[in-house]
Design an enzyme around this catalytic site. Sequence first.
Site, PDB file in Angstrom:
ATOM      1  N   TRP A   1      -3.081  -2.534  -1.575  1.00 35.44           N
ATOM      2  CA  TRP A   1      -2.659  -3.863  -2.017  1.00 35.44           C
ATOM      3  C   TRP A   1      -3.402  -4.822  -1.089  1.00 35.44           C
ATOM      4  O   TRP A   1      -3.090  -4.913   0.094  1.00 35.44           O
ATOM      5  CB  TRP A   1      -1.154  -3.995  -1.882  1.00 35.44           C
ATOM      6  CG  TRP A   1      -0.555  -5.207  -2.521  1.00 35.44           C
ATOM      7  CD1 TRP A   1      -0.201  -5.349  -3.828  1.00 35.44           C
ATOM      8  CD2 TRP A   1      -0.214  -6.439  -1.872  1.00 35.44           C
ATOM      9  NE1 TRP A   1       0.335  -6.595  -4.037  1.00 35.44           N
ATOM     10  CE2 TRP A   1       0.351  -7.292  -2.856  1.00 35.44           C
ATOM     11  CE3 TRP A   1      -0.313  -6.918  -0.562  1.00 35.44           C
ATOM     12  CZ2 TRP A   1       0.797  -8.573  -2.576  1.00 35.44           C
ATOM     13  CZ3 TRP A   1       0.133  -8.199  -0.282  1.00 35.44           C
ATOM     14  CH2 TRP A   1       0.675  -9.005  -1.292  1.00 35.44           C
TER      15      TRP A   1
ATOM     16  N   CYS B   1       0.813  -1.213   0.000  1.00 34.60           N
ATOM     17  CA  CYS B   1       0.000   0.000   0.000  1.00 34.60           C
ATOM     18  C   CYS B   1       0.851   1.269   0.000  1.00 34.60           C
ATOM     19  O   CYS B   1       1.967   1.289   0.513  1.00 34.60           O
ATOM     20  CB  CYS B   1      -0.869   0.037   1.247  1.00 34.60           C
ATOM     21  SG  CYS B   1      -1.829  -1.436   1.488  1.00 34.60           S
TER      22      CYS B   1
ATOM     23  N   HIS C   1      19.431 -34.637 -13.282  1.00 37.64           N
ATOM     24  CA  HIS C   1      18.939 -35.381 -12.117  1.00 37.64           C
ATOM     25  C   HIS C   1      17.428 -35.225 -11.955  1.00 37.64           C
ATOM     26  O   HIS C   1      16.909 -35.337 -10.855  1.00 37.64           O
ATOM     27  CB  HIS C   1      19.692 -34.928 -10.861  1.00 37.64           C
ATOM     28  CG  HIS C   1      21.151 -35.230 -10.947  1.00 37.64           C
ATOM     29  ND1 HIS C   1      21.650 -36.511 -10.832  1.00 37.64           N
ATOM     30  CD2 HIS C   1      22.219 -34.448 -11.217  1.00 37.64           C
ATOM     31  CE1 HIS C   1      22.962 -36.492 -10.997  1.00 37.64           C
ATOM     32  NE2 HIS C   1      23.336 -35.239 -11.229  1.00 37.64           N
TER      33      HIS C   1
ATOM     34  N   LYS D   1       6.682  -3.294  -4.844  1.00 34.31           N
ATOM     35  CA  LYS D   1       8.104  -2.923  -4.806  1.00 34.31           C
ATOM     36  C   LYS D   1       8.659  -3.060  -3.400  1.00 34.31           C
ATOM     37  O   LYS D   1       9.790  -3.477  -3.208  1.00 34.31           O
ATOM     38  CB  LYS D   1       8.234  -1.474  -5.285  1.00 34.31           C
ATOM     39  CG  LYS D   1       9.660  -0.953  -5.335  1.00 34.31           C
ATOM     40  CD  LYS D   1      10.400  -1.544  -6.507  1.00 34.31           C
ATOM     41  CE  LYS D   1      11.831  -1.084  -6.608  1.00 34.31           C
ATOM     42  NZ  LYS D   1      12.626  -2.028  -7.419  1.00 34.31           N
TER      43      LYS D   1
ATOM     44  N   GLU E   1       9.128 -12.520 -13.560  1.00 32.39           N
ATOM     45  CA  GLU E   1       8.259 -11.573 -12.864  1.00 32.39           C
ATOM     46  C   GLU E   1       7.605 -10.550 -13.789  1.00 32.39           C
ATOM     47  O   GLU E   1       6.539 -10.039 -13.474  1.00 32.39           O
ATOM     48  CB  GLU E   1       8.983 -10.875 -11.709  1.00 32.39           C
ATOM     49  CG  GLU E   1      10.128  -9.982 -12.113  1.00 32.39           C
ATOM     50  CD  GLU E   1      10.851  -9.367 -10.922  1.00 32.39           C
ATOM     51  OE1 GLU E   1      10.223  -9.069  -9.911  1.00 32.39           O
ATOM     52  OE2 GLU E   1      12.082  -9.187 -11.021  1.00 32.39           O
TER      53      GLU E   1
ATOM     54  N   ASN F   1      -1.308   1.331   5.938  1.00 36.12           N
ATOM     55  CA  ASN F   1      -0.426   0.368   5.272  1.00 36.12           C
ATOM     56  C   ASN F   1       0.042  -0.609   6.340  1.00 36.12           C
ATOM     57  O   ASN F   1       0.514  -0.180   7.393  1.00 36.12           O
ATOM     58  CB  ASN F   1       0.763   1.125   4.651  1.00 36.12           C
ATOM     59  CG  ASN F   1       1.816   0.200   4.077  1.00 36.12           C
ATOM     60  OD1 ASN F   1       1.589  -0.993   3.924  1.00 36.12           O
ATOM     61  ND2 ASN F   1       2.977   0.748   3.758  1.00 36.12           N
ATOM     62  N   GLY F   2      -0.112  -1.903   6.097  1.00 34.09           N
ATOM     63  CA  GLY F   2       0.311  -2.902   7.085  1.00 34.09           C
ATOM     64  C   GLY F   2      -0.827  -3.861   7.377  1.00 34.09           C
ATOM     65  O   GLY F   2      -1.812  -3.923   6.624  1.00 34.09           O
TER      66      GLY F   2
ATOM     67  N   LYS G   1      14.059 -12.207 -13.246  1.00 31.96           N
ATOM     68  CA  LYS G   1      13.672 -11.020 -14.025  1.00 31.96           C
ATOM     69  C   LYS G   1      12.653 -11.387 -15.086  1.00 31.96           C
ATOM     70  O   LYS G   1      11.643 -10.736 -15.245  1.00 31.96           O
ATOM     71  CB  LYS G   1      14.880 -10.389 -14.731  1.00 31.96           C
ATOM     72  CG  LYS G   1      15.823  -9.511 -13.972  1.00 31.96           C
ATOM     73  CD  LYS G   1      15.258  -8.314 -13.305  1.00 31.96           C
ATOM     74  CE  LYS G   1      14.673  -8.665 -11.973  1.00 31.96           C
ATOM     75  NZ  LYS G   1      15.326  -8.382 -10.801  1.00 31.96           N
TER      76      LYS G   1
ATOM     77  N   ARG H   1       4.801   0.609  -6.090  1.00 30.64           N
ATOM     78  CA  ARG H   1       4.803  -0.244  -4.902  1.00 30.64           C
ATOM     79  C   ARG H   1       3.853  -1.431  -5.059  1.00 30.64           C
ATOM     80  O   ARG H   1       3.939  -2.395  -4.306  1.00 30.64           O
ATOM     81  CB  ARG H   1       4.384   0.565  -3.667  1.00 30.64           C
ATOM     82  CG  ARG H   1       5.381   1.638  -3.296  1.00 30.64           C
ATOM     83  CD  ARG H   1       4.805   2.568  -2.248  1.00 30.64           C
ATOM     84  NE  ARG H   1       4.546   1.897  -0.986  1.00 30.64           N
ATOM     85  CZ  ARG H   1       5.444   1.681  -0.052  1.00 30.64           C
ATOM     86  NH1 ARG H   1       6.686   2.072  -0.222  1.00 30.64           N
ATOM     87  NH2 ARG H   1       5.124   1.073   1.078  1.00 30.64           N
TER      88      ARG H   1
ATOM     89  N   GLU I   1      19.144 -14.818 -11.118  1.00 24.85           N
ATOM     90  CA  GLU I   1      18.631 -13.461 -11.257  1.00 24.85           C
ATOM     91  C   GLU I   1      17.982 -13.264 -12.642  1.00 24.85           C
ATOM     92  O   GLU I   1      16.923 -12.648 -12.757  1.00 24.85           O
ATOM     93  CB  GLU I   1      19.760 -12.450 -11.006  1.00 24.85           C
ATOM     94  CG  GLU I   1      19.396 -10.996 -11.192  1.00 24.85           C
ATOM     95  CD  GLU I   1      18.238 -10.495 -10.332  1.00 24.85           C
ATOM     96  OE1 GLU I   1      17.793 -11.218  -9.430  1.00 24.85           O
ATOM     97  OE2 GLU I   1      17.757  -9.385 -10.607  1.00 24.85           O
TER      98      GLU I   1
HETATM   99  C1  F6R Z   1      12.710  -8.533  -7.952  1.00 27.13           C
HETATM  100  C2  F6R Z   1      12.725  -7.685  -6.777  1.00 27.13           C
HETATM  101  C3  F6R Z   1      12.427  -8.308  -5.461  1.00 27.13           C
HETATM  102  C4  F6R Z   1      13.192  -7.579  -4.335  1.00 27.13           C
HETATM  103  C5  F6R Z   1      12.768  -8.122  -2.979  1.00 27.13           C
HETATM  104  C6  F6R Z   1      13.524  -7.461  -1.859  1.00 27.13           C
HETATM  105  O1  F6R Z   1      13.036  -7.818  -9.103  1.00 27.13           O
HETATM  106  O2  F6R Z   1      12.933  -6.493  -6.869  1.00 27.13           O
HETATM  107  O3  F6R Z   1      12.707  -9.666  -5.467  1.00 27.13           O
HETATM  108  O4  F6R Z   1      14.557  -7.762  -4.534  1.00 27.13           O
HETATM  109  O5  F6R Z   1      11.400  -7.904  -2.798  1.00 27.13           O
HETATM  110  O6  F6R Z   1      13.309  -6.087  -1.832  1.00 27.13           O
HETATM  111  P1  F6R Z   1      14.302  -5.130  -1.082  1.00 27.13           P
HETATM  112  O7  F6R Z   1      15.609  -5.184  -1.787  1.00 27.13           O
HETATM  113  O8  F6R Z   1      13.674  -3.779  -1.147  1.00 27.13           O
HETATM  114  O9  F6R Z   1      14.408  -5.650   0.328  1.00 27.13           O
END
Ligand code: F6R
Length: 604
Positions: A74, A2, A500, A599, A484, A100-101, A481, A27, A477
């Site tokens: 959210w 949120c 395996h 985010k 997602e 938020n929370g 990417k 976010r 990684e």
């Molecule tokens: C993926 C991504 C997430 C963040 C994860 C941790 O692209 O951005 O996997 O890396 O949510 O977020 P932070 O770094 O803000 O703790």
Amino acid sequence: MCGIVGYVGKNNAKTVVLEGLEKLEYRGYDSAGIAVVKDGALKVEKRCGKLQNLIEHLQTIDMSSDVGIGHTRWATHGEPSDINSHPHFSMDKKIAVVHNGIIENYLPLKNELIEKGYRFISETDTEVVVHLIDSMYNGDMLKTVAEVVKVLKGSYALAILDVNNPEEIICTRKDSPLVIGIGEGENIIASDIPALLKYTNKVVYLNDFEIATVRKNKVEVFDKELNAIQFEVKVVDWSYDQATKNGFPNYMLKEIHEQSSIVQKMLSSYLNGGDFTFANLFSTIDLKRYTKIHLVACGTAYHVGLQAKYFFNEISKMDAKVEIASEYRYQNNFIDDRTLAIFISQSGETLDTISALKKAKEEGATTLAITNVVGSTITREADITLYTLAGPEIAVASTKAYTSQVLVMYLFSLFLAEKIGKLERKEEKIAELKRLCELLKVENEDEIKFSEIVKKLENAKDAFFIGRGIDYYSSLEGALKLKEISYIHTEAFPAGELKHGSIALIEEGTPVIVVGTQDNLIEKTISNLKELKARGAYIISIGKKEYEDMKNSSDIFIGVDVVSQILSIFSVIVPMQLIACYTSMKKGLDVDKPRNLAKSVTVE
Ligand code: F6R
């Protein structure tokens, strides 16, 4: 998660709040709403779906006012709907709340309130807060909020608007972020800094349990007993322009392009000749005392931890383990006062990472935070903080934060190695770093290859990534990417592990991205590549330019320069990020705001 924005001041609150919410869209959210006090009454408007729905709905509604609060929700308790959207308001429509929370004890509180005659119209935990404020109201809203938060369990950032006191917004927080932007003749509250930058770069970070009253010309902060607190105003060196797309079709592509200059900036900030400029942060610490390193993070930041483990093992010759924060916080980690625990978080607000840090600290570890956001919660919890200097990262999929985190970890591993007398070939290693900016530049010459790759991937159901050693960490990684933002199912495997079990998933045309940069392992990786090719896989390789056999055995080969084996991530990351970004764009998806994702993950 949120997003909260609140405004009081000389401008139209509706405009500032909506602009701020737009800046917080990254976010992640599924509905939005706003409340203002107009002509002595509360006006609340909410809409499910994109913020644009709310903006369009408000076009014909007069909400001009100098005070207002807004929210992007959210969903946690109750589906995304107009009714469940925030702000929530009291039955007499005098008080509005955004949150938020998660209020963990909302159910018993709700039952008590229902018994007292309160009617609930939403399924949310937040509505409990507004009715609780109403039921406990003692004629003084600040004192009432101080009493209410004593009853709440869970996490919250709250902003409260009261018709009887329309000059101010009251806000408070626990475990969810909230900052106050200090302007001239106006003040703004928000969940994150980009929402304030158009108006001010002076910010006050609220700490857990603090309560603030925010008026046009005055901000006051109190502790939970309502003693006034002398707060510090910090100046953020982020600009409004950094939080715009600057001509790029999306933030992600812009942020991928920024990586080269960020690395340059970091190197000039953190290296002075052969000296590490962050050394003073560790001046009171004897780094020789540590016998083990823990690296703890979530998602992309966890993948940074994997690269960093390798750096600590190879360069600092130290024992290091990497853990996912949500697991670390509930397991026995055998921490003692000789443990250096490093927590990596772009936002500095990830609840699991912060909780894991608190646990490690309680158990005696020295805690080091690696983060991008000055003053974020993690910086206030950790013993030491090292910043990544990447500027605001708006796209949900992390790119520049990842590379800057890897670089900080590498610099710190060199520094640590030097301090404990293990650093070899320092000058050579520093010289190698100077070449990283070149590797991160986005070259247009590969465009045709990328469009071929995207053609292959856009209709794929699955895609696999493989690599050995540090290339496996890079593959993880790359797979995250692509997954997602393109919604293609992806998985990364150590190249030797596929046979395996998982090789059963390979069919005619299944795309497999092979990462190969390690001279000592490449022959084995190529053997695995051939095993996959023989079973029909479509091979896209990202490898050292000189690997002829890899090139000839692949359907598409992206040749890269490598400055040193250990820094190979800087050679392979941009192609992987571009593959993900272009695939998502081709599929017509929302690159910056992928479905279901947030985010800043401020709930467990
Ligand atoms: C993926 C991504 C997430 C963040 C994860 C941790 O692209 O951005 O996997 O890396 O949510 O977020 P932070 O770094 O803000 O703790």
